[in-house]
Design an enzyme around this catalytic site. Structure first.
Site, short mmCIF file in Angstrom:
data_model
loop_
_atom_site.label_atom_id
_atom_site.label_comp_id
_atom_site.label_asym_id
_atom_site.label_seq_id
_atom_site.Cartn_x
_atom_site.Cartn_y
_atom_site.Cartn_z
N VAL A 43 -50.41 22.29 -78.46
CA VAL A 43 -50.54 22.85 -79.82
C VAL A 43 -49.44 22.37 -80.76
CG1 VAL A 43 -51.87 24.89 -79.09
CG2 VAL A 43 -49.36 25.04 -79.25
N ASN A 77 -54.05 31.78 -77.14
CA ASN A 77 -53.29 32.45 -76.08
C ASN A 77 -51.99 31.72 -75.72
OD1 ASN A 77 -52.89 34.12 -73.59
ND2 ASN A 77 -53.41 32.18 -72.60
N TYR A 114 -38.60 35.65 -80.28
CA TYR A 114 -39.94 35.83 -79.70
C TYR A 114 -40.66 36.99 -80.39
CZ TYR A 114 -43.61 36.97 -76.32
OH TYR A 114 -44.82 37.26 -75.73
N LYS A 121 -44.18 36.96 -82.67
CA LYS A 121 -45.39 37.74 -82.39
C LYS A 121 -45.71 38.69 -83.57
CE LYS A 121 -46.50 35.94 -78.45
NZ LYS A 121 -47.76 35.17 -78.31
N1 LIG Z 1 -46.81 37.74 -69.66
C1 LIG Z 1 -46.59 38.82 -70.40
O1 LIG Z 1 -46.04 39.85 -69.94
C2 LIG Z 1 -47.02 38.82 -71.85
C3 LIG Z 1 -46.94 40.01 -72.57
C4 LIG Z 1 -47.34 40.02 -73.90
C5 LIG Z 1 -47.83 38.87 -74.49
N2 LIG Z 1 -47.89 37.73 -73.76
C6 LIG Z 1 -48.42 36.53 -74.43
O2 LIG Z 1 -49.62 36.18 -73.78
C7 LIG Z 1 -49.80 34.77 -73.82
C8 LIG Z 1 -49.95 34.23 -72.40
O3 LIG Z 1 -48.81 34.68 -71.68
P1 LIG Z 1 -48.65 34.38 -70.12
O4 LIG Z 1 -47.43 35.11 -69.67
O5 LIG Z 1 -49.95 34.62 -69.44
O6 LIG Z 1 -48.31 32.82 -70.21
P2 LIG Z 1 -47.51 31.91 -69.17
O7 LIG Z 1 -48.01 32.24 -67.79
O8 LIG Z 1 -46.06 31.98 -69.45
O9 LIG Z 1 -48.03 30.45 -69.60
C9 LIG Z 1 -47.83 29.93 -70.89
C10 LIG Z 1 -49.10 29.21 -71.31
O10 LIG Z 1 -48.92 28.60 -72.59
C11 LIG Z 1 -49.27 27.22 -72.47
N3 LIG Z 1 -48.46 26.42 -73.38
C12 LIG Z 1 -47.10 26.40 -73.47
N4 LIG Z 1 -46.72 25.49 -74.39
C13 LIG Z 1 -47.86 24.94 -74.89
C14 LIG Z 1 -48.13 23.96 -75.86
N5 LIG Z 1 -47.15 23.31 -76.53
N6 LIG Z 1 -49.43 23.64 -76.12
C15 LIG Z 1 -50.43 24.29 -75.46
N7 LIG Z 1 -50.25 25.21 -74.53
C16 LIG Z 1 -48.97 25.54 -74.24
C17 LIG Z 1 -49.01 26.84 -71.02
O11 LIG Z 1 -49.78 25.70 -70.66
P3 LIG Z 1 -49.35 24.72 -69.42
O12 LIG Z 1 -48.97 25.64 -68.27
O13 LIG Z 1 -50.60 23.97 -69.13
O14 LIG Z 1 -48.22 23.89 -69.89
C18 LIG Z 1 -49.48 28.11 -70.32
O15 LIG Z 1 -50.88 28.11 -70.16
C19 LIG Z 1 -48.58 34.21 -74.55
O16 LIG Z 1 -48.89 34.03 -75.91
C20 LIG Z 1 -47.55 35.30 -74.37
O17 LIG Z 1 -46.58 35.29 -75.40
C21 LIG Z 1 -47.50 37.68 -72.45
#
Ligand SMILES: NC(=O)c1ccc[n+]([C@@H]2O[C@H](COP(=O)([O-])OP(=O)(O)OC[C@H]3O[C@@H](n4cnc5c(N)ncnc54)[C@H](OP(=O)(O)O)[C@@H]3O)[C@@H](O)[C@H]2O)c1
Length: 232
Positions: free
Chosen positions: A57, A79, A143, A147
């Site tokens: 992205v 996402n 962060y 958000k």
């Molecule tokens: N985990 C939590 O507790 C939590 C809580 C609230 C909100 N969120 C939000 O939910 C979303 C997903 O979180 P998650 O924890 O499931 O994620 P995660 O496991 O940390 O993985 C991050 C994801 O973002 C992708 N990504 C990172 N940089 C990118 C780029 N430059 N272009 C395209 N894709 C990119 C990665 O792709 P690759 O692995 O293929 O590089 C991966 O699929 C995020 O927006 C996060 O802020 C997470």
């Protein structure tokens, strides 16, 4: 058959959503950036209704190539997201910029590129975070602010694109993942404050995303999915 695109399909939330929507009979395109191996394994496991596409992205060419391989869409889920933790005195402009470039500008870029593909009645769901609603860990201002921007963007875009396209945001709490064992400090803080005394599962997130995609009265909404963290 309904068709969707989710960025960050290799993430904890992304993978659960890919699996859930596939089970519901949707055709699912999902983006991966560095996680090619995981993406290919998921694609192979789930079969022909799932397609993994490279997506950075931060790179307009990558976004353009992805958009050119998609026809019509009923749903876009923004996402992709990155996280880091710094106290303000140690937080450099470059780190603020890196977080905002993926979590905010990346979402503007992908949405703009994919907008012509969204059918009448389609929707967009942006993944925010409970951190935008309640300061959490004390060292994540950049962060949390990114958000917060996702939430403001969601509400503004919902007004702009109505009535053709609905736009909503989901603000999840801490998602259960193998790295968050019982000794993890962030998990302890989250479970102590959430009134359900536990983390959110990625399956619960996928279920909420499905509801948001299907419910045609929902637009401009920000739904916290946080085990009652924000009322704790
Ligand atoms: N985990 C939590 O507790 C939590 C809580 C609230 C909100 N969120 C939000 O939910 C979303 C997903 O979180 P998650 O924890 O499931 O994620 P995660 O496991 O940390 O993985 C991050 C994801 O973002 C992708 N990504 C990172 N940089 C990118 C780029 N430059 N272009 C395209 N894709 C990119 C990665 O792709 P690759 O692995 O293929 O590089 C991966 O699929 C995020 O927006 C996060 O802020 C997470």
């Amino acid at each position: 058959m309904k068709t969707m695109l989710i960025s960050g399909g290799t993430s904890t939330i992304g993978e659960a959503a890919v699996r859930y929507f596939t089970q519901k009979g949707w055709h699912v395109y999902f983006g991966y950036n560095t996680g090619k191996k995981k993406a290919e394994a998921l694609e192979a496991e789930l079969g022909p209704s799932v397609a993994a596409l490279h997506l950075n992205v931060q790179d307009k060419d990558s976004i353009k190539t992805l958009a050119s391989s998609i026809d019509e869409l009923d749903l876009l889920i923004n996402n992709s997201g990155i996280f880091s933790s710094f106290l303000t005195e140690a937080l450099e402009d470059a780190e603020v910029g890196r977080i905002f470039d993926v979590n905010v500008t990346g979402l503007f870029r992908l949405t703009k590129a994919v907008l012509p593909k969204l059918k009448e009645g389609a929707s967009i769901i942006n993944i925010a975070s409970v951190n935008a609603l309640m300061p959490t860990f004390g060292s994540t201002t950049h962060y949390d602010a990114s958000k917060g921007a996702v939430i403001a963007y969601t509400r503004s875009l919902a007004a702009e694109l109505a009535p053709k396209i609905r736009v909503n945001a989901l603000a999840p709490g801490l998602i259960a993942a193998p790295y968050l064992d019982e000794k993890n400090e962030i998990r302890k803080i989250f479970e102590k404050r959430s009134v359900l005394k536990r983390m959110v599962t990625s399956e619960e997130v996928a279920h909420a995303l499905f509801f948001m995609a299907e419910n045609t009265a929902l637009t401009g909404a920000v739904i916290p999915l946080d085990c009652g963290y924000t009322i704790g």
